[in-house]
Design an enzyme around this catalytic site. Structure first.
Site, short mmCIF file in Angstrom:
data_model
loop_
_atom_site.label_atom_id
_atom_site.label_comp_id
_atom_site.label_asym_id
_atom_site.label_seq_id
_atom_site.Cartn_x
_atom_site.Cartn_y
_atom_site.Cartn_z
N HIS A 1 0.82 -1.23 0.00
CA HIS A 1 0.00 0.00 0.00
C HIS A 1 0.85 1.27 0.00
O HIS A 1 0.34 2.35 -0.27
CB HIS A 1 -0.95 -0.01 1.21
CG HIS A 1 -2.04 -1.04 1.09
ND1 HIS A 1 -3.32 -0.73 0.71
CD2 HIS A 1 -2.02 -2.39 1.26
CE1 HIS A 1 -4.05 -1.84 0.68
NE2 HIS A 1 -3.28 -2.86 1.00
N ASP B 1 3.32 9.40 -0.86
CA ASP B 1 2.15 8.61 -0.48
C ASP B 1 1.98 7.49 -1.49
O ASP B 1 2.12 7.74 -2.70
CB ASP B 1 0.90 9.52 -0.51
CG ASP B 1 -0.09 9.19 0.60
OD1 ASP B 1 -0.12 8.02 1.02
OD2 ASP B 1 -0.83 10.11 1.02
P1 ADQ Z 1 -3.26 5.99 4.64
O1 ADQ Z 1 -1.86 6.44 4.85
O2 ADQ Z 1 -4.06 5.82 5.87
O3 ADQ Z 1 -3.33 4.65 3.77
P2 ADQ Z 1 -5.14 7.39 2.74
O4 ADQ Z 1 -5.05 6.71 1.44
O5 ADQ Z 1 -5.27 8.86 2.62
O6 ADQ Z 1 -3.91 7.14 3.69
O7 ADQ Z 1 -6.40 6.84 3.49
C1 ADQ Z 1 -6.85 7.40 4.67
C2 ADQ Z 1 -8.30 6.98 4.92
O8 ADQ Z 1 -8.63 7.35 6.26
C3 ADQ Z 1 -9.27 7.70 4.00
O9 ADQ Z 1 -10.28 6.82 3.62
C4 ADQ Z 1 -9.82 8.81 4.89
O10 ADQ Z 1 -11.16 9.17 4.62
C5 ADQ Z 1 -9.75 8.20 6.27
N1 ADQ Z 1 -9.59 9.26 7.26
C6 ADQ Z 1 -8.53 10.08 7.44
N2 ADQ Z 1 -8.80 10.98 8.41
C7 ADQ Z 1 -10.03 10.71 8.87
C8 ADQ Z 1 -10.88 11.28 9.87
N3 ADQ Z 1 -10.51 12.33 10.59
N4 ADQ Z 1 -12.08 10.75 10.07
C9 ADQ Z 1 -12.47 9.69 9.33
N5 ADQ Z 1 -11.73 9.12 8.37
C10 ADQ Z 1 -10.53 9.62 8.14
C11 ADQ Z 1 -2.38 3.75 3.18
C12 ADQ Z 1 -1.34 4.41 2.26
C13 ADQ Z 1 -2.03 5.24 1.17
C14 ADQ Z 1 -3.01 4.35 0.40
C15 ADQ Z 1 -3.92 3.58 1.34
C16 ADQ Z 1 -4.75 2.53 0.59
O11 ADQ Z 1 -0.44 5.23 3.00
O12 ADQ Z 1 -1.08 5.80 0.29
O13 ADQ Z 1 -3.80 5.16 -0.45
O14 ADQ Z 1 -3.17 2.90 2.35
O15 ADQ Z 1 -3.92 1.68 -0.13
#
Ligand code: ADQ
Length: 460
Positions: free
Chosen positions: A157, A365
């Site tokens: 990921h 990311d």
């Molecule tokens: P993350 O580093 O966690 O994931 P991201 O892809 O942005 O990063 O996903 C975060 C998720 O958490 C999103 O669905 C977002 O809506 C949710 N989220 C964040 N803050 C929140 C809040 N305050 N309340 C509710 N929900 C919240 C890792 C990798 C990424 C990759 C994903 C999936 O680092 O690059 O995209 O896995 O593979």
């Protein structure tokens, strides 16, 4: 039909809850698990004094999960140690804060053996095994050592770092060699995939075929890019739900005719929050005419609190937000609202929809799903503008966003100015192009294409 066995560090609760709080990945995997009568296996998140390997099976909404508890030493050395203090920063190009500690190494190897020991007896001959993320890189090797011949796929990921960075990791060769026990390795983008094949060529002295099959260490493995998406339809539905509408009304009242910029991220140094705040500070300084007409809402729930670098970034952000508000706030206006908590998916959808600008500026990311959620939540007739870091995996697909270099506060400030001034017709055109991609390359098509590619590999 062969069963799908999903393995990840943590297992999401199987209940698909009605508040819409579960993420797209969990929902997509749950659908596949349900169809194939599969199992989702991983750590429960709980600790026990001594590891027993006792499995806790649960079944909800047609999905079976099997979890194990780990020892405190495992959590320190494997999860907080090698996974989150060594591999996470290293894979996000932060060798300055990467910790190299032998104790972490042995804890990581031990937990991967424990996962293999407990998983093995559950496996049937034609099961397809799908391992997720950097916590479990050597798992396939451990399974092969126990006689498992099933097809095993791995999806990373996060980014995969360039050769020169990976080479700072002691025993990097052994880590990469262990990946050749998989049949298929999936990366988020071609860029991370070619960093991996580059390693196979340059460090391991192997060769790579045009279809991504890498040969090294006397073995071969197929590598390919499978950019992950969101459950776009469900997210759009969430954006039209009563909760989302209520949240949007609440936001409108509080926005009071200004423009809202939204940031939503786990509180992590890879997300570029410090640089984002500095870019926004620069924007305020450069655009005195816009003061009191705009504000930034940054939602950042704390994560990995037990690790020092995470506490430090939290302190820095507290200071920075204090400085920005101290310098610019007025009696009736606060330029930066900084909130450290999580919201349900429906609330989040309503918040995204009320924001004129989505500001997503990670330093590095794997993909970044917030960018895709922001696009899916917009009103197509009057959408907001996405500003996206060129160093997010998502930037490869989302060319109609305003792409910025997150290291440059000038670029962030300029993009904010451009987004503020953007005419509706251009906003509609950009959002509609972005939305097409988000809808087409959603989490279901990601999951289906990975599983199909894994099934296409001949069984050992
Ligand atoms: P993350 O580093 O966690 O994931 P991201 O892809 O942005 O990063 O996903 C975060 C998720 O958490 C999103 O669905 C977002 O809506 C949710 N989220 C964040 N803050 C929140 C809040 N305050 N309340 C509710 N929900 C919240 C890792 C990798 C990424 C990759 C994903 C999936 O680092 O690059 O995209 O896995 O593979």
């Amino acid at each position: 039909m062969s069963r799908l066995i999903v393995v990840s560090n943590r297992v999401s609760p199987p209940a698909i809850d009605s508040t819409g709080s579960q993420g797209g990945l969990a929902v997509a995997l749950a659908a596949a698990l349900r169809q194939s009568r599969g199992i989702w296996f991983g750590w429960s998140g709980e600790q026990v004094a001594e590891f027993t390997g006792k499995l806790d099976f649960r079944r909800a909404q047609g999905v079976t999960t099997a979890t194990i508890d780990l020892e405190p030493r495992d959590v320190d050395e494997y999860y907080n140690g090698f996974a989150n203090r060594t591999l996470w920063p290293l894979f996000h190009y932060r060798i300055d804060i990467t910790e190299y500690d032998r104790q972490f190494d042995s804890g990581y190897a031990r937990v991967n053996r424990r996962f293999a020991d407990t998983l093995c007896p559950m496996l049937e001959t034609d099961d397809i095994i799908w391992v997720h993320d950097y916590h479990l890189i050597p798992l396939a090797r451990e399974l092969r050592a126990r006689g498992v011949r099933n097809r095993i796929g791995f999806f990373l990921h996060t980014p995969w770092p360039p050769v020169r960075l990976l080479a700072t990791l002691p025993h990097h060769e052994a880590l990469v060699e262990s990946m050749f026990a998989y049949d298929l390795i999936g990366f988020q983008t071609e860029e991370w995939m070619s960093a991996f094949t580059d390693y196979c060529l340059r460090e391991a002295g192997g060769r790579v075929e045009p279809d991504g099959t890498a040969h090294a260490y006397g073995q071969c493995v197929k590598a390919a890019a499978f950019p992950i998406g969101i459950d776009a339809e469900a997210f759009q539905k969430a954006a039209r739900s009563n909760e989302a509408r209520a949240m949007a009304r609440r936001m409108r009242a509080s926005i009071a005719g200004r423009h809202m910029i939204i940031g939503v991220d786990r509180l992590d140094y890879s997300k570029g929050l410090e640089e984002r705040f500095t870019g926004y500070e620069r924007f305020l300084a450069d655009n005195p005419d816009l003061l009191n007409r705009v504000f930034l809402l940054q939602i950042a729930p704390p994560s990995r609190n037990t690790i020092g670098t995470y506490r430090e970034i939290r302190e820095k952000l507290d200071q920075l937000s204090g400085r920005i508000n101290g310098a610019h706030a007025d009696v009736d206006w606060v330029p930066l609202r900084y909130v450290n908590r999580g919201y349900s998916r429906r609330d989040l959808a309503g918040i995204y929809r009320s924001a004129r600008i989505g500001l997503v500026t990670p330093m590095r990311d794997g993909m970044n799903l917030v960018a895709k959620e922001y696009v899916a939540a917009q009103d197509p007739k009057d959408p907001g503008v996405l500003i996206l870091s060129r160093f997010a995996g998502a930037a490869r697909q989302m060319k109609d966003a305003l792409l910025v270099n997150p290291y440059s506060s000038e670029e962030i400030a300029d993009a904010l100015r451009q987004a503020m001034a953007m005419e509706r017709a251009e906003r509609v055109r950009r959002n509609s192009a972005l939305l097409d991609g988000v809808m087409r390359d959603d989490v279901t098509s990601w999951r289906e294409s990975f599983v199909a590619a894994l099934k296409a590999v001949p069984q050992r």
